[in-house]
Design a protein around this motif. Structure first.
Motif, PDB file in Angstrom:
ATOM      1  N   LEU A  15      82.599  21.516   0.673  1.00  0.00           N
ATOM      2  CA  LEU A  15      81.470  21.192   1.553  1.00  0.00           C
ATOM      3  C   LEU A  15      80.477  22.346   1.604  1.00  0.00           C
ATOM      4  O   LEU A  15      79.255  22.142   1.527  1.00  0.00           O
ATOM      5  N   TYR A  16      80.990  23.567   1.738  1.00  0.00           N
ATOM      6  CA  TYR A  16      80.106  24.738   1.775  1.00  0.00           C
ATOM      7  C   TYR A  16      79.333  24.862   0.456  1.00  0.00           C
ATOM      8  O   TYR A  16      78.128  25.134   0.463  1.00  0.00           O
ATOM      9  N   GLN A  17      80.028  24.656  -0.656  1.00  0.00           N
ATOM     10  CA  GLN A  17      79.364  24.757  -1.954  1.00  0.00           C
ATOM     11  C   GLN A  17      78.277  23.696  -2.115  1.00  0.00           C
ATOM     12  O   GLN A  17      77.213  23.967  -2.675  1.00  0.00           O
ATOM     13  N   LEU A  18      78.551  22.498  -1.621  1.00  0.00           N
ATOM     14  CA  LEU A  18      77.552  21.431  -1.726  1.00  0.00           C
ATOM     15  C   LEU A  18      76.336  21.722  -0.859  1.00  0.00           C
ATOM     16  O   LEU A  18      75.204  21.415  -1.247  1.00  0.00           O
ATOM     17  N   ILE A  19      76.556  22.294   0.324  1.00  0.00           N
ATOM     18  CA  ILE A  19      75.430  22.675   1.166  1.00  0.00           C
ATOM     19  C   ILE A  19      74.575  23.737   0.473  1.00  0.00           C
ATOM     20  O   ILE A  19      73.339  23.684   0.495  1.00  0.00           O
ATOM     21  N   ALA A  20      75.253  24.708  -0.166  1.00  0.00           N
ATOM     22  CA  ALA A  20      74.522  25.731  -0.911  1.00  0.00           C
ATOM     23  C   ALA A  20      73.750  25.122  -2.079  1.00  0.00           C
ATOM     24  O   ALA A  20      72.605  25.504  -2.357  1.00  0.00           O
ATOM     25  N   SER A  21      74.383  24.163  -2.776  1.00  0.00           N
ATOM     26  CA  SER A  21      73.700  23.497  -3.885  1.00  0.00           C
ATOM     27  C   SER A  21      72.504  22.696  -3.390  1.00  0.00           C
ATOM     28  O   SER A  21      71.441  22.681  -4.024  1.00  0.00           O
ATOM     29  N   TYR A  22      72.670  22.014  -2.251  1.00  0.00           N
ATOM     30  CA  TYR A  22      71.562  21.247  -1.686  1.00  0.00           C
ATOM     31  C   TYR A  22      70.378  22.167  -1.374  1.00  0.00           C
ATOM     32  O   TYR A  22      69.222  21.827  -1.650  1.00  0.00           O
ATOM     33  N   HIS A  23      70.673  23.332  -0.828  1.00  0.00           N
ATOM     34  CA  HIS A  23      69.604  24.297  -0.520  1.00  0.00           C
ATOM     35  C   HIS A  23      68.904  24.731  -1.802  1.00  0.00           C
ATOM     36  O   HIS A  23      67.662  24.840  -1.845  1.00  0.00           O
TER      37      HIS A  23
ATOM     38  N   PRO B 180      83.220  18.960  -9.128  1.00  0.00           N
ATOM     39  CA  PRO B 180      84.351  19.490  -9.921  1.00  0.00           C
ATOM     40  C   PRO B 180      84.369  21.013 -10.001  1.00  0.00           C
ATOM     41  O   PRO B 180      85.434  21.636  -9.890  1.00  0.00           O
ATOM     42  N   HIS B 181      83.214  21.629 -10.180  1.00  0.00           N
ATOM     43  CA  HIS B 181      83.156  23.095 -10.218  1.00  0.00           C
ATOM     44  C   HIS B 181      83.562  23.690  -8.872  1.00  0.00           C
ATOM     45  O   HIS B 181      84.254  24.712  -8.820  1.00  0.00           O
ATOM     46  N   ALA B 182      83.137  23.054  -7.790  1.00  0.00           N
ATOM     47  CA  ALA B 182      83.475  23.547  -6.461  1.00  0.00           C
ATOM     48  C   ALA B 182      84.978  23.455  -6.211  1.00  0.00           C
ATOM     49  O   ALA B 182      85.580  24.367  -5.635  1.00  0.00           O
TER      50      ALA B 182
END
Length: 273
Positions: free
Chosen positions: A18-26, A50-52
Motif C-alpha cells: 500500500l505504501y509503495q502504491l501511494i508513492a507510485s501514485y504520487h 509485483p515489484h512491491a
C-alpha cells in the motif's frame, strides 16, 4: 508456524505494498506520461504491485518473527520463515525473468531501457558464471560494439570493463537473495536479547515493543543493504577497485545475524531441555 506470525507476515506485505502504491501514485501524478505509457494510471499501479510484493517479502518475514514467542521451537519456526522466503526469491530469480520482462514491456511499451551489461541468465547463475570466469564480452552485448549514433553515448570497447560491470550487476542482485536470512536473524537475535535482559509488566508489552523494534530493524536493514551498492557500477568498473568491497556491508550484517540465530538456537535448546 503460529497464526499470529502468519497473520503479521501477510499484514506487513499488505501495508508495504500500500505504501509503495501511494508513492507510485504520487510519482505518476507528478509525471503522468509514465502512467500513460502503461495504458493509464490504474494499469500502471497494478503493474507496480509485483515489484512491491517482492520488495516487501524480506521485511515482512522479519516483522512477522518479531511476534514469535522466544522459547522451544522458535529457532525451527524462524528457519522455516526465513528459508521459505529465501527459497521463493531464488525460484523467482531462476524462473521468473520472463514474467518481469513482460511486466517491464507492458509498463514502458517500446521505451525499455537497453539491456546493456545484463545477460539473460539469472542473478545466481550469472554470479556463478562470473566467479568461474566463463563470461565473455560477446555474452553480454553486441560484439564488436556497434558504432555510436550522432549525439548518442560512446560505446565501451574495453572487454574487461564490460565483463566487470556485468559482474557487479549480477553480484548485486545475487547478494539480495540472502537478505531474508539476515533480517530474520537480526530480529530474532533482538527478541532473544530482550527476553534475557528485560522484564515486562505483561506479555502484551513485550509483543508491542518487539513488533515496533522489528519493523524498525527490518526496514532499516533491507533499505540499507539494498542501497549499499549505490554508485558501485561506476566505482567498481575500474580494475583498480576491489569487487570484494561490494560484499562488505553484507558480511557485517551476516555476522550479526549469525549471532542472532545462534542465540535463538541456544535459548531454544534450553527451553526444550
Amino acid at each position: 508456524m503460529s497464526r499470529p506470525v502468519l497473520r503479521q507476515f501477510f499484514l506487513a506485505i499488505a501495508l508495504i505494498v500500500l505504501y509503495q502504491l501511494i508513492a507510485s501514485y504520487h510519482a505518476f501524478a507528478a509525471h503522468p506520461q509514465f502512467a500513460e505509457r502503461a495504458g493509464g494510471l490504474g494499469t500502471a499501479l497494478l503493474l507496480d504491485i509485483p515489484h512491491a510484493v517482492l520488495f516487501a517479502l524480506p521485511i515482512a518475514a522479519g516483522v512477522a518473527l518479531a511476534l514469535l514467542p522466544i522459547g522451544a521451537g522458535a529457532f525451527r519456526q524462524g528457519i522455516v520463515m526465513a528459508g521459505g522466503v529465501s527459497a521463493l526469491l531464488v525460484v523467482n530469480d531462476l524462473a521468473g525473468r520472463g514474467l518481469w520482462h513482460a511486466i517491464e514491456v507492458r509498463k514502458y511499451g517500446q521505451a525499455l531501457p537497453p539491456e546493456r551489461f545484463n545477460d539473460s541468465t539469472s542473478a545466481l547463475g550469472g554470479a556463478i558464471a562470473h566467479l568461474m570466469g566463463r563470461v565473455r564480452a560477446e555474452d553480454i552485448q553486441q560484439w564488436p560494439p556497434a558504432p555510436s549514433q550522432s549525439g548518442g553515448f560512446q560505446p565501451i570497447t574495453d572487454p574487461q570493463v564490460i565483463i566487470r560491470m556485468s559482474a557487479v550487476m549480477k553480484y548485486t542482485e545475487a547478494r539480495r537473495l540472502f537478505v531474508p536470512l539476515i533480517v530474520c536473524g537480526l530480529v530474532l537475535g533482538l527478541g532473544t536479547w530482550l527476553h534475557r535482559a528485560a522484564t515486562f509488566r505483561s506479555p502484551r508489552d513485550e509483543r508491542v515493543l518487539r513488533l515496533a523494534l522489528g519493523w524498525l530493524l527490518a526496514v532499516v536493514t533491507v533499505v540499507g543493504l539494498h542501497g549499499s551498492g549505490g554508485g558501485a557500477l561506476y566505482e567498481l568498473s575500474s580494475p583498480r577497485a576491489s569487487i570484494a568491497w561490494l560484499f562488505a556491508p553484507y558480511l557485517l550484517a551476516m555476522v550479526l545475524a549469525a549471532l542472532g540465530w545462534r542465540a535463538t538456537r541456544q535459548l531454544d535448546s534450553l527451553a526444550a531441555g
